[in-house]
Motif scaffolding. Structure first.
Motif, short mmCIF file in Angstrom:
data_model
loop_
_atom_site.label_atom_id
_atom_site.label_comp_id
_atom_site.label_asym_id
_atom_site.label_seq_id
_atom_site.Cartn_x
_atom_site.Cartn_y
_atom_site.Cartn_z
N PHE A 10 0.84 -1.20 0.00
CA PHE A 10 0.00 0.00 0.00
C PHE A 10 0.88 1.26 0.00
CE2 PHE A 10 -3.53 2.71 1.02
CZ PHE A 10 -4.66 1.99 0.64
N LEU A 11 1.98 1.20 0.75
CA LEU A 11 2.87 2.35 0.83
C LEU A 11 3.60 2.59 -0.49
CD1 LEU A 11 4.34 1.70 4.39
CD2 LEU A 11 2.33 3.05 3.74
N ASP A 12 3.65 1.58 -1.35
CA ASP A 12 4.22 1.75 -2.68
C ASP A 12 3.29 2.56 -3.59
OD1 ASP A 12 6.66 0.48 -2.35
OD2 ASP A 12 5.81 -1.50 -2.74
N LYS A 13 2.09 2.86 -3.11
CA LYS A 13 1.12 3.59 -3.92
C LYS A 13 0.73 4.92 -3.26
CE LYS A 13 -0.66 -0.76 -5.74
NZ LYS A 13 0.00 -0.60 -7.05
N VAL A 14 1.56 5.39 -2.32
CA VAL A 14 1.32 6.67 -1.64
C VAL A 14 2.55 7.55 -1.80
CG1 VAL A 14 0.82 7.80 0.56
CG2 VAL A 14 -0.25 5.61 0.03
N THR A 36 15.11 16.41 9.94
CA THR A 36 16.46 16.64 10.47
C THR A 36 16.55 16.22 11.94
OG1 THR A 36 15.90 18.91 11.12
CG2 THR A 36 16.76 18.58 8.90
N GLY A 37 17.77 15.89 12.35
CA GLY A 37 18.04 15.59 13.74
C GLY A 37 17.33 14.36 14.26
N LEU A 38 17.21 13.33 13.41
CA LEU A 38 16.47 12.12 13.77
C LEU A 38 17.31 10.87 13.53
CD1 LEU A 38 13.05 12.98 12.07
CD2 LEU A 38 13.56 13.11 14.52
N SER A 39 16.92 9.77 14.16
CA SER A 39 17.49 8.47 13.77
C SER A 39 16.92 8.09 12.41
CB SER A 39 17.12 7.40 14.80
OG SER A 39 15.73 7.11 14.75
N ARG A 40 17.58 7.18 11.73
CA ARG A 40 17.05 6.76 10.42
C ARG A 40 15.68 6.11 10.58
NH1 ARG A 40 22.60 4.57 9.27
NH2 ARG A 40 23.67 6.03 7.88
N GLY A 41 15.50 5.35 11.67
CA GLY A 41 14.20 4.74 11.91
C GLY A 41 13.10 5.76 12.08
N SER A 42 13.41 6.86 12.77
CA SER A 42 12.40 7.90 12.96
C SER A 42 12.18 8.72 11.70
CB SER A 42 12.79 8.81 14.13
OG SER A 42 12.41 8.21 15.36
N ILE A 43 13.18 8.79 10.84
CA ILE A 43 12.95 9.40 9.53
C ILE A 43 11.89 8.58 8.78
CG2 ILE A 43 13.97 9.82 7.26
CD1 ILE A 43 16.53 10.68 8.70
N ALA A 44 12.01 7.25 8.85
CA ALA A 44 11.00 6.38 8.24
C ALA A 44 9.63 6.61 8.88
CB ALA A 44 11.41 4.93 8.38
N ARG A 45 9.61 6.73 10.20
CA ARG A 45 8.36 6.98 10.91
C ARG A 45 7.70 8.26 10.43
NH1 ARG A 45 6.37 10.36 14.88
NH2 ARG A 45 5.19 9.41 16.61
N GLU A 46 8.49 9.32 10.31
CA GLU A 46 7.94 10.61 9.92
C GLU A 46 7.48 10.62 8.46
OE1 GLU A 46 7.60 13.70 12.23
OE2 GLU A 46 7.16 11.65 12.87
N VAL A 58 6.10 8.12 6.98
CA VAL A 58 4.78 7.48 7.05
C VAL A 58 3.75 8.43 7.68
CG1 VAL A 58 3.47 5.60 8.08
CG2 VAL A 58 5.73 5.15 7.12
N ARG A 59 4.11 9.05 8.79
CA ARG A 59 3.16 9.91 9.50
C ARG A 59 2.73 11.10 8.64
NH1 ARG A 59 3.00 14.55 12.44
NH2 ARG A 59 5.23 14.97 12.16
N LEU A 60 3.69 11.79 8.07
CA LEU A 60 3.37 13.01 7.31
C LEU A 60 2.66 12.70 6.00
CD1 LEU A 60 6.69 14.93 7.99
CD2 LEU A 60 4.44 15.44 8.96
N THR A 72 10.49 15.44 -7.18
CA THR A 72 10.84 14.05 -7.47
C THR A 72 9.65 13.12 -7.29
OG1 THR A 72 11.56 13.53 -5.20
CG2 THR A 72 13.21 14.48 -6.70
N LEU A 73 8.56 13.60 -6.66
CA LEU A 73 7.35 12.81 -6.42
C LEU A 73 7.68 11.40 -5.90
CD1 LEU A 73 5.24 13.79 -9.58
CD2 LEU A 73 4.96 14.63 -7.23
N PRO A 74 8.40 11.31 -4.78
CA PRO A 74 8.83 10.00 -4.30
C PRO A 74 7.68 9.19 -3.71
CG PRO A 74 9.39 11.67 -2.70
CD PRO A 74 8.82 12.40 -3.89
N TRP A 75 7.80 7.87 -3.77
CA TRP A 75 6.84 6.96 -3.15
C TRP A 75 7.30 6.64 -1.73
CZ3 TRP A 75 2.49 6.41 -5.74
CH2 TRP A 75 2.49 6.49 -7.13
N VAL A 76 6.35 6.52 -0.81
CA VAL A 76 6.68 6.19 0.58
C VAL A 76 7.44 4.88 0.67
CG1 VAL A 76 5.73 5.58 2.84
CG2 VAL A 76 4.77 7.51 1.57
N GLY A 77 6.90 3.83 0.04
CA GLY A 77 7.55 2.52 0.13
C GLY A 77 8.96 2.53 -0.40
N ASP A 78 9.20 3.27 -1.48
CA ASP A 78 10.53 3.33 -2.07
C ASP A 78 11.51 4.03 -1.13
OD1 ASP A 78 12.38 2.89 -4.22
OD2 ASP A 78 12.21 5.01 -4.71
#
Length: 382
Positions: A103-107, A129-139, A141-143, A174-180
């Protein structure tokens, strides 16, 4: 084919997580993947007595609903239904689904606050900025999901926010996909594993939710908290059989080139090399490309190159092994990413006998007590 009674197959609504019906399975297959979406396929008889009063047309509508497979109290995989095939001649309905990552590959990963305020999409930027890589992933998804005013949301449980030293700037043009973007975070050197694990909602077991988890800066890998799992292929009681191996050396390289953003003379470029196989083992020279054309930051680009070089040092070796679902360790206890010890019996011409430590990369099954594991052996000297 008889379905093992421990299995449960059901469907529900993607937005609310609400379970709408259990489906009797004529046949089923499912898979669990590390850093990606597992697959789910179901064949059921739409005209059976159990489904006679069900609104199957609406309850199995593609994209709107999910398909889930559970073993005991553990949901193995759950995600949106993407394909539906009904044969009026036989009354057979086939559903094809995949885990939440599909699903995230389509958002799109966009800054919706800026878009809502009137900024053109191509001029927006998702700056983390100023985050762990895991929290960058979290944000991301959240945003992208909860920050989009047009998106009704999904029942995703986000992990706590962690500060760190990493930055990412995703340009709207760049219109990036969340999953990518999530996959690219896992692919950098020491990048974190990321998972969306389905479970029954503790407050309302008639609903499911997906728990987002990720590795930490200190330990980027996701794996079990206790000891390694053990399967002993040398004893019949272990439930282990048919340990095979596949090896692919087509991606091996001694130097990796990592092109980044830009073109011609303005193109950013990172590279990494390892000459050990040439100097000490008599191997010939080969090279590989690992493009990241949307990456502008030189340090991030180099991190991609280092990770690609680490992966290219040796051939990709994977095993396939069948185990019993109802033999310890029981299906549902272990997940992709977990570590295990496998005792390989004598007589295998391609795998040395003895105890080997592996990491489980994929788990596949159907409606029987037989489970296929795809372990990746831990790196060793060539």
């Amino acid at each position: 084919m008889v379905v093992a009674p421990e299995f449960r197959v059901f469907i529900g609504n993607m937005v609310t997580g609400k379970i709408t019906a259990d489906l009797p399975a004529a046949s089923q297959s499912w898979g669990m993947r590390l850093n990606g979406a597992g697959s789910l396929d179901l064949t059921t008889r739409a005209l059976s007595e159990d489904l006679r009063n069900k609104d199957l047309r609406n309850a199995t509508a593609t994209k709107k609903n999910y398909l889930a497979v559970a073993y005991g109290n553990t949901i193995l995989e759950a995600g949106p239904i993407w394909k539906r095939d009904y044969d009026a001649r036989t009354g057979v309905l086939k559903l094809g689904a995949a885990g939440l990552w599909s699903f995230l590959d389509k958002v799109k990963a966009l800054n919706w606050a800026q878009i809502t305020a009137g900024t053109e999409v191509t001029r927006t930027s998702l700056d983390l900025t100023g985050l762990s890589r895991g929290s960058i992933a979290r944000e991301i998804v959240r945003l992208s999901i909860f920050g989009n005013p047009n998106n009704p949301g999904l029942p995703i449980v986000l992990p706590p926010l962690e500060t760190g030293t990493h930055d990412r700037h995703y340009k709207g043009y760049t219109l990036p996909w969340v999953g990518d973007l999530l996959r690219k975070l896992t692919a950098v050197d020491n990048g974190p594993d990321i998972a969306f694990r389905p479970r029954y909602d503790g407050a309302d077991p008639t609903r499911i939710e997906w728990v987002m988890t990720h590795g930490s800066e200190a330990e980027p890998l996701l794996y079990q908290a206790g000891d390694d799992w053990t399967w002993d292929g040398s004893t019949e009681e272990s439930g282990v059989s048919d340990i095979g191996t596949k090896e692919d050396g087509s991606g091996m390289a001694d130097r990796v080139w990592q092109p980044g953003a830009g073109s011609e003379l303005a193109m950013k470029l990172a590279t990494a090399q390892d000459l050990d196989l040439i100097r000490y083992a008599g191997y010939p020279w080969t090279e590989a490309d690992a493009a990241s054309k949307d990456v502008e930051d030189a340090a991030i680009l180099q991190s991609h190159a280092d990770a690609a070089m680490a992966a290219a040092r040796r051939p990709v070796e994977t095993w396939d092994m069948t185990v019993r679902a109802d033999t310890s360790p029981v299906l549902g206890k272990y997940s992709p990413g977990d570590f295990a010890h496998i005792n390989v019996p004598k007589g295998n011409p391609m795998i040395e006998a003895g105890n080997r430590r592996v990491r489980i990369m994929a788990i596949d099954g159907d409606n029987t007590q037989t489970v296929k594991l795809t372990p990746a052996p831990m790196p060793s000297g060539v």
